[in-house]
Scaffold this motif. Structure first.
Motif, PDB file in Angstrom:
ATOM      1  N   UNK A 132       7.040   2.003  -4.151  1.00  0.00           N
ATOM      2  CA  UNK A 132       6.715   0.752  -4.861  1.00  0.00           C
ATOM      3  C   UNK A 132       5.383   0.193  -4.373  1.00  0.00           C
ATOM      4  N   UNK A 133       5.117   0.282  -3.073  1.00  0.00           N
ATOM      5  CA  UNK A 133       3.818  -0.151  -2.540  1.00  0.00           C
ATOM      6  C   UNK A 133       2.683   0.644  -3.181  1.00  0.00           C
ATOM      7  N   UNK A 134       2.915   1.958  -3.303  1.00  0.00           N
ATOM      8  CA  UNK A 134       1.920   2.817  -3.942  1.00  0.00           C
ATOM      9  C   UNK A 134       1.679   2.383  -5.386  1.00  0.00           C
ATOM     10  N   UNK A 135       2.761   2.172  -6.131  1.00  0.00           N
ATOM     11  CA  UNK A 135       2.629   1.782  -7.535  1.00  0.00           C
ATOM     12  C   UNK A 135       1.915   0.444  -7.659  1.00  0.00           C
ATOM     13  N   UNK A 136       2.231  -0.489  -6.789  1.00  0.00           N
ATOM     14  CA  UNK A 136       1.587  -1.804  -6.817  1.00  0.00           C
ATOM     15  C   UNK A 136       0.079  -1.660  -6.552  1.00  0.00           C
ATOM     16  N   UNK A 137      -0.261  -0.879  -5.544  1.00  0.00           N
ATOM     17  CA  UNK A 137      -1.669  -0.652  -5.213  1.00  0.00           C
ATOM     18  C   UNK A 137      -2.371   0.099  -6.342  1.00  0.00           C
ATOM     19  N   UNK A 138      -1.688   1.026  -6.963  1.00  0.00           N
ATOM     20  CA  UNK A 138      -2.269   1.821  -8.039  1.00  0.00           C
ATOM     21  C   UNK A 138      -2.592   0.961  -9.271  1.00  0.00           C
ATOM     22  N   UNK A 139      -1.804  -0.070  -9.491  1.00  0.00           N
ATOM     23  CA  UNK A 139      -2.063  -0.974 -10.622  1.00  0.00           C
ATOM     24  C   UNK A 139      -3.454  -1.592 -10.499  1.00  0.00           C
ATOM     25  N   UNK A 140      -3.809  -1.994  -9.280  1.00  0.00           N
ATOM     26  CA  UNK A 140      -5.093  -2.659  -9.065  1.00  0.00           C
ATOM     27  C   UNK A 140      -6.254  -1.685  -9.137  1.00  0.00           C
TER      28      UNK A 140
END
Length: 143
Positions: A132-140
């Motif tokens: 989830x941290x990866x996905x959140x960072x990937x959004x930005x």
């Protein structure tokens, strides 16, 4: 070739002094390569054998040949490769020889080729603790 049929081939790349990027210079000089090459020192010119598409086998030999004939073809290919390099006053090297190429390793050892291990070193900096941290960072990073 035999009776008009291709039995095997070897792929080689020529590296000229100070022009192209040589794996040999990287391997032996490491981080000092650029400095040393600026001084005009290099292990080139060299004729380097490497696997097709940088991974696999150095000798591409017909699969239907018996083991004795395959060995004979390998010897003929290496003889021709070395002769070509000698004619052009080049050294010979084999890069990316894999452990499964046992016949090639034995052949090169029988001809007193030197061995060197070249291991790439990388550092992977991953800050995510969860997917989830990866996905959140990937959004930005996509914005």
């Amino acid at each position: 070739e035999e009776e008009g049929q291709l039995l095997g081939l070897i792929i080689g790349t020529r590296f000229r002094s100070g022009i192209e990027d040589s794996d040999l210079d990287k391997l032996f000089f490491g981080r000092l390569k650029k400095f040393i090459c600026c001084l005009g020192l290099s292990l080139t010119p060299t004729l380097e054998a490497s696997p097709y598409k940088s991974y696999g086998q150095h000798f591409l030999i017909r699969k239907d040949l018996d083991p004795e004939k395959k060995q004979e073809v390998m010897i003929q290919l290496l003889d021709a490769f070395e002769k070509n390099a000698k004619k052009n006053k080049e050294s010979v090297s084999f890069s990316k020889v894999m452990s499964f190429e046992k016949d090639l390793i034995k052949l090169l050892e029988s001809r007193s080729y030197l061995k060197a291990v070249s291991s790439p070193v990388t550092y992977l900096d991953i800050e995510w603790k969860t997917f989830e941290d990866y996905r959140e960072d990937h959004k930005y990073s996509q914005a």
